[in-house]
Scaffold this motif. Structure first.
Motif, PDB file in Angstrom:
ATOM      1  N   ILE A 293      -5.605 -13.742  15.639  1.00  0.00           N
ATOM      2  CA  ILE A 293      -5.234 -12.332  15.806  1.00  0.00           C
ATOM      3  C   ILE A 293      -3.717 -12.221  15.689  1.00  0.00           C
ATOM      4  N   SER A 294      -3.253 -11.511  14.679  1.00  0.00           N
ATOM      5  CA  SER A 294      -1.798 -11.335  14.511  1.00  0.00           C
ATOM      6  C   SER A 294      -1.261 -10.382  15.571  1.00  0.00           C
ATOM      7  N   TRP A 295       0.063 -10.363  15.696  1.00  0.00           N
ATOM      8  CA  TRP A 295       0.686  -9.623  16.807  1.00  0.00           C
ATOM      9  C   TRP A 295       2.076  -9.176  16.400  1.00  0.00           C
ATOM     10  N   GLU A 296       2.476  -8.004  16.845  1.00  0.00           N
ATOM     11  CA  GLU A 296       3.818  -7.492  16.568  1.00  0.00           C
ATOM     12  C   GLU A 296       4.472  -7.006  17.844  1.00  0.00           C
ATOM     13  N   HIS A 297       5.792  -7.156  17.869  1.00  0.00           N
ATOM     14  CA  HIS A 297       6.603  -6.562  18.932  1.00  0.00           C
ATOM     15  C   HIS A 297       7.622  -5.666  18.252  1.00  0.00           C
ATOM     16  N   THR A 298       7.659  -4.393  18.592  1.00  0.00           N
ATOM     17  CA  THR A 298       8.497  -3.463  17.849  1.00  0.00           C
ATOM     18  C   THR A 298       9.313  -2.553  18.752  1.00  0.00           C
ATOM     19  N   SER A 299      10.507  -2.267  18.290  1.00  0.00           N
ATOM     20  CA  SER A 299      11.339  -1.238  18.908  1.00  0.00           C
ATOM     21  C   SER A 299      11.942  -0.375  17.805  1.00  0.00           C
ATOM     22  N   LEU A 300      11.155  -0.182  16.719  1.00  0.00           N
ATOM     23  CA  LEU A 300      11.622   0.651  15.615  1.00  0.00           C
ATOM     24  C   LEU A 300      11.894   2.068  16.109  1.00  0.00           C
ATOM     25  N   ALA A 301      12.983   2.645  15.628  1.00  0.00           N
ATOM     26  CA  ALA A 301      13.361   3.990  16.059  1.00  0.00           C
ATOM     27  C   ALA A 301      12.825   5.063  15.111  1.00  0.00           C
ATOM     28  N   GLY A 302      12.434   4.682  13.900  1.00  0.00           N
ATOM     29  CA  GLY A 302      11.937   5.647  12.927  1.00  0.00           C
ATOM     30  C   GLY A 302      10.842   5.035  12.087  1.00  0.00           C
ATOM     31  N   GLU A 303      10.333   5.815  11.149  1.00  0.00           N
ATOM     32  CA  GLU A 303       9.278   5.321  10.282  1.00  0.00           C
ATOM     33  C   GLU A 303       9.856   4.508   9.122  1.00  0.00           C
ATOM     34  N   PHE A 304       9.089   3.500   8.699  1.00  0.00           N
ATOM     35  CA  PHE A 304       9.466   2.734   7.520  1.00  0.00           C
ATOM     36  C   PHE A 304       8.225   2.500   6.679  1.00  0.00           C
ATOM     37  N   PHE A 305       8.382   2.659   5.353  1.00  0.00           N
ATOM     38  CA  PHE A 305       7.301   2.434   4.404  1.00  0.00           C
ATOM     39  C   PHE A 305       7.790   1.413   3.382  1.00  0.00           C
ATOM     40  N   PHE A 306       7.021   0.359   3.169  1.00  0.00           N
ATOM     41  CA  PHE A 306       7.402  -0.605   2.141  1.00  0.00           C
ATOM     42  C   PHE A 306       7.327   0.028   0.760  1.00  0.00           C
TER      43      PHE A 306
ATOM     44  N   THR B 292       0.848  -1.197   0.000  1.00  0.00           N
ATOM     45  CA  THR B 292       0.000   0.000   0.000  1.00  0.00           C
ATOM     46  C   THR B 292       0.881   1.243   0.000  1.00  0.00           C
ATOM     47  N   PRO B 293       0.707   2.145  -0.976  1.00  0.00           N
ATOM     48  CA  PRO B 293       1.586   3.325  -1.049  1.00  0.00           C
ATOM     49  C   PRO B 293       1.492   4.206   0.193  1.00  0.00           C
ATOM     50  N   ASP B 294       2.653   4.658   0.660  1.00  0.00           N
ATOM     51  CA  ASP B 294       2.771   5.661   1.728  1.00  0.00           C
ATOM     52  C   ASP B 294       2.079   5.239   3.029  1.00  0.00           C
ATOM     53  N   CYS B 295       2.071   3.943   3.291  1.00  0.00           N
ATOM     54  CA  CYS B 295       1.475   3.412   4.518  1.00  0.00           C
ATOM     55  C   CYS B 295       2.612   2.959   5.430  1.00  0.00           C
ATOM     56  N   SER B 296       2.707   3.527   6.631  1.00  0.00           N
ATOM     57  CA  SER B 296       3.793   3.166   7.537  1.00  0.00           C
ATOM     58  C   SER B 296       3.680   1.702   7.930  1.00  0.00           C
ATOM     59  N   ILE B 297       4.795   1.117   8.335  1.00  0.00           N
ATOM     60  CA  ILE B 297       4.797  -0.307   8.646  1.00  0.00           C
ATOM     61  C   ILE B 297       3.861  -0.636   9.800  1.00  0.00           C
ATOM     62  N   GLU B 298       3.786   0.252  10.797  1.00  0.00           N
ATOM     63  CA  GLU B 298       2.881   0.000  11.918  1.00  0.00           C
ATOM     64  C   GLU B 298       1.430   0.002  11.459  1.00  0.00           C
ATOM     65  N   THR B 299       1.062   0.977  10.626  1.00  0.00           N
ATOM     66  CA  THR B 299      -0.305   1.041  10.112  1.00  0.00           C
ATOM     67  C   THR B 299      -0.600  -0.148   9.229  1.00  0.00           C
ATOM     68  N   MET B 300       0.378  -0.545   8.426  1.00  0.00           N
ATOM     69  CA  MET B 300       0.184  -1.684   7.537  1.00  0.00           C
ATOM     70  C   MET B 300      -0.137  -2.936   8.324  1.00  0.00           C
ATOM     71  N   PHE B 301       0.607  -3.202   9.412  1.00  0.00           N
ATOM     72  CA  PHE B 301       0.348  -4.411  10.187  1.00  0.00           C
ATOM     73  C   PHE B 301      -0.976  -4.326  10.943  1.00  0.00           C
ATOM     74  N   LYS B 302      -1.425  -3.132  11.282  1.00  0.00           N
ATOM     75  CA  LYS B 302      -2.765  -2.994  11.868  1.00  0.00           C
ATOM     76  C   LYS B 302      -3.832  -3.400  10.857  1.00  0.00           C
ATOM     77  N   ARG B 303      -3.626  -3.002   9.614  1.00  0.00           N
ATOM     78  CA  ARG B 303      -4.575  -3.385   8.565  1.00  0.00           C
ATOM     79  C   ARG B 303      -4.552  -4.895   8.340  1.00  0.00           C
ATOM     80  N   VAL B 304      -3.351  -5.492   8.406  1.00  0.00           N
ATOM     81  CA  VAL B 304      -3.239  -6.945   8.287  1.00  0.00           C
ATOM     82  C   VAL B 304      -4.039  -7.618   9.397  1.00  0.00           C
ATOM     83  N   ARG B 305      -3.898  -7.120  10.621  1.00  0.00           N
ATOM     84  CA  ARG B 305      -4.604  -7.710  11.759  1.00  0.00           C
ATOM     85  C   ARG B 305      -6.121  -7.640  11.557  1.00  0.00           C
TER      86      ARG B 305
END
Length: 490
Positions: free
Chosen positions: A213-226, A188-201
């Motif tokens: 129910i999917s689940w993530e554990h994150t310690s990302l320091a910045g934004e990432f977009f696929f 999905t264009p311009d969708c942050s990785i955190e938002t993307m995984f929320k949509r996956v869930r």
């Protein structure tokens, strides 16, 4: 804004000690293709034994040294033993827990490899939370279900197909339920990785009626977009320049008046305007204006303006008095126009009428940054090319012909081979011969033939290395090329 993206995808389904799984090979293949569309270089490892997984992880470790982002995806059986997670190879020995641990890939090892690689962002995605089929062979029951939560080092996101301690079944369709949801949203264009995984869930929950129910554990320091849209990936020029249909002209500016004349699409206005385009005018212009000038110069050259074509062919000397990065902006625009339309979208049909003189400029070392620019623009579309235009990668092909009855110098094209496969195919079905008839042919001299291949394959002549398997060329040959056929990448 160049990003170095590398991924390792593993899909294990053909297990020797337990029933085979249905989806993991498809899951890994489809995720790999989706990642490539987002600019990742992907290492694939399918139905691998323990030794093969070990070798592939070491290969991944080497490429991560020169990477900004690393991603690891696994689909297959995973198991939790003594609070740690292991990813099962197809030949995992499940005689007991100790043997199983030492014939599987420890997840902690993967995380450690990525942590110590120096990547600013590490992503681990696990569709491996199926029931552990191996414990039936063990001497004691395993109370822990699914995979255990693990520590995510700084800059790392770990995504699970289910919540910790839960399990997921193998899917019924081509993909597992989690991977299917991931494929829906990953690009999905311009969708942050955190938002993307929320949509996956959300999609996964809907597909499984809340059972998974999917689940993530994150310690990302910045934004990432696929998938960054062009305007966000290319931060050198304004959106109104990339989509030059939105560019507003100011008649008080000489560069803008030039753009107006070039857009007239009439040679009597275009030619004198180009003739009056001096280094002095260029050096007063903004980068965005020069980028748009470059776009319209290339358009005028393709449209037959002899002054624009002369400027293109003699660009290295005609632009020598223009300061950097303004000279770069001008050539950036010319290259961009060949591949992107007035809305900044990739063209369905590239503008290639002046492809050869445009990419001949790649031989000038001082112009290399512009070719790096267009390569970055085209990186998400890598699958459309034999080699991304702008990259200085040679493409080698083998041409097979048969002699014609006409003369000793006339040959009929049979196949064009690249990367071990024939790449010649019928693009226009209207040219398909009737049963019993021969294909209609177009006779080309050797230079015309090589230019046509260069344009069809989008590989500049100086980077296209042709081996004629059936004859040694002397320059007098002609080749019959079947009409409607092409070597264009499918």
């Amino acid at each position: 804004m160049s990003r170095r993206l590398n991924a390792l995808v593993i899909g294990n389904a053909a297990y020797e000690a337990v029933d085979a799984l249905k989806n993991p090979v498809n899951d890994a293949g489809d995720v790999g293709a989706k990642l490539e569309s987002c600019g990742f270089t992907v290492i694939r490892c399918l139905d691998s034994d323990h030794a093969g997984m070990d070798r592939t992880l070491k290969k991944f470790q080497r490429v991560l040294k020169d990477s900004d982002v690393g991603l690891f995806f696994f689909a297959g059986h995973g198991m939790q033993i003594d609070g740690e997670n292991y990813l099962a190879a197809v030949d995992t020995d499940a005689t007991d827990e100790i043997t199983a641990k030492h014939s599987s890939l420890p997840l902690n090892r993967v995380i450690e490899v990525m942590e110590k690689s120096g990547c600013s962002t590490s992503i681990v995605v696990l569709d491996a939370c199926r029931n552990n089929p191996f414990e039936r062979a063990w001497t004691r029951a395993i109370e822990s279900r699914g995979l255990a939560p693990v520590y995510a080092p700084r800059g790392t996101l770990i995504a699970y197909a289910t919540s910790p301690g839960q399990t997921a079944s193998d899917g019924r369709g081509r993909n597992g339920a989690y991977t299917a949801a991931l494929l829906t949203h990953l690009a999905t264009p311009d969708c942050s990785i955190e938002t993307m995984f929320k949509r996956v869930r959300n999609t996964l929950s809907a597909a499984t009626k809340g059972k998974q129910i999917s689940w993530e554990h994150t310690s990302l320091a910045g934004e990432f977009f696929f998938n960054l849209s062009l305007g966000l990936r290319i931060d050198l020029y304004a959106e109104t320049s990339l989509s030059d249909g939105l560019f507003v002209l100011d008649e008080a500016k000489a560069s803008h008046r030039l753009i107006r004349e070039l857009k007239s699409l009439t040679w009597p206005r275009q030619n004198p305007a180009v003739d009056g385009f001096t280094a002095e005018v260029a050096n007063r212009a903004s980068l965005d204006a020069l980028f748009v000038v470059g776009r319209n110069l290339y358009q005028a050259a393709c449209g037959g303006s002899h002054s624009a074509l002369g400027y293109l062919r003699d660009f290295a000397s005609r632009s020598s008095g223009i300061k950097e990065p303004k000279r770069k902006a001008l050539l950036d625009g010319m290259l961009f126009e060949a591949f992107f339309d007035a809305n900044g979208k990739l063209r369905k049909e590239f503008k290639l009428r002046q492809f050869e003189p445009l990419f001949a400029l790649q031989r000038h070392k001082e112009l290399a940054p512009s070719f790096d620019f267009i390569a970055e623009c085209l990186l998400p579309e890598a699958a459309r090319f034999y080699s991304i235009p702008g990259k200085r990668h040679e493409v080698a092909i083998d041409v097979a012909t048969r002699p014609s009855a006409k003369t000793g110098h006339h040959h009929v094209l049979e196949t064009v081979h690249c990367d071990g496969a024939s790449v010649l195919w019928l693009e226009d079905e209207d040219y398909a011969p009737e049963p019993g008839e021969k294909p209609r042919m177009e006779t080309l001299d050797l230079d015309e033939f090589e230019q046509q291949l260069s344009e069809q394959m989008l590989v500049p002549p100086h980077l296209l290395k042709i081996n004629y398997a059936s004859f040694k060329p002397n320059g007098r040959e002609t080749i019959a090329f079947p009409r409607g056929w092409t070597a264009r990448k499918r």
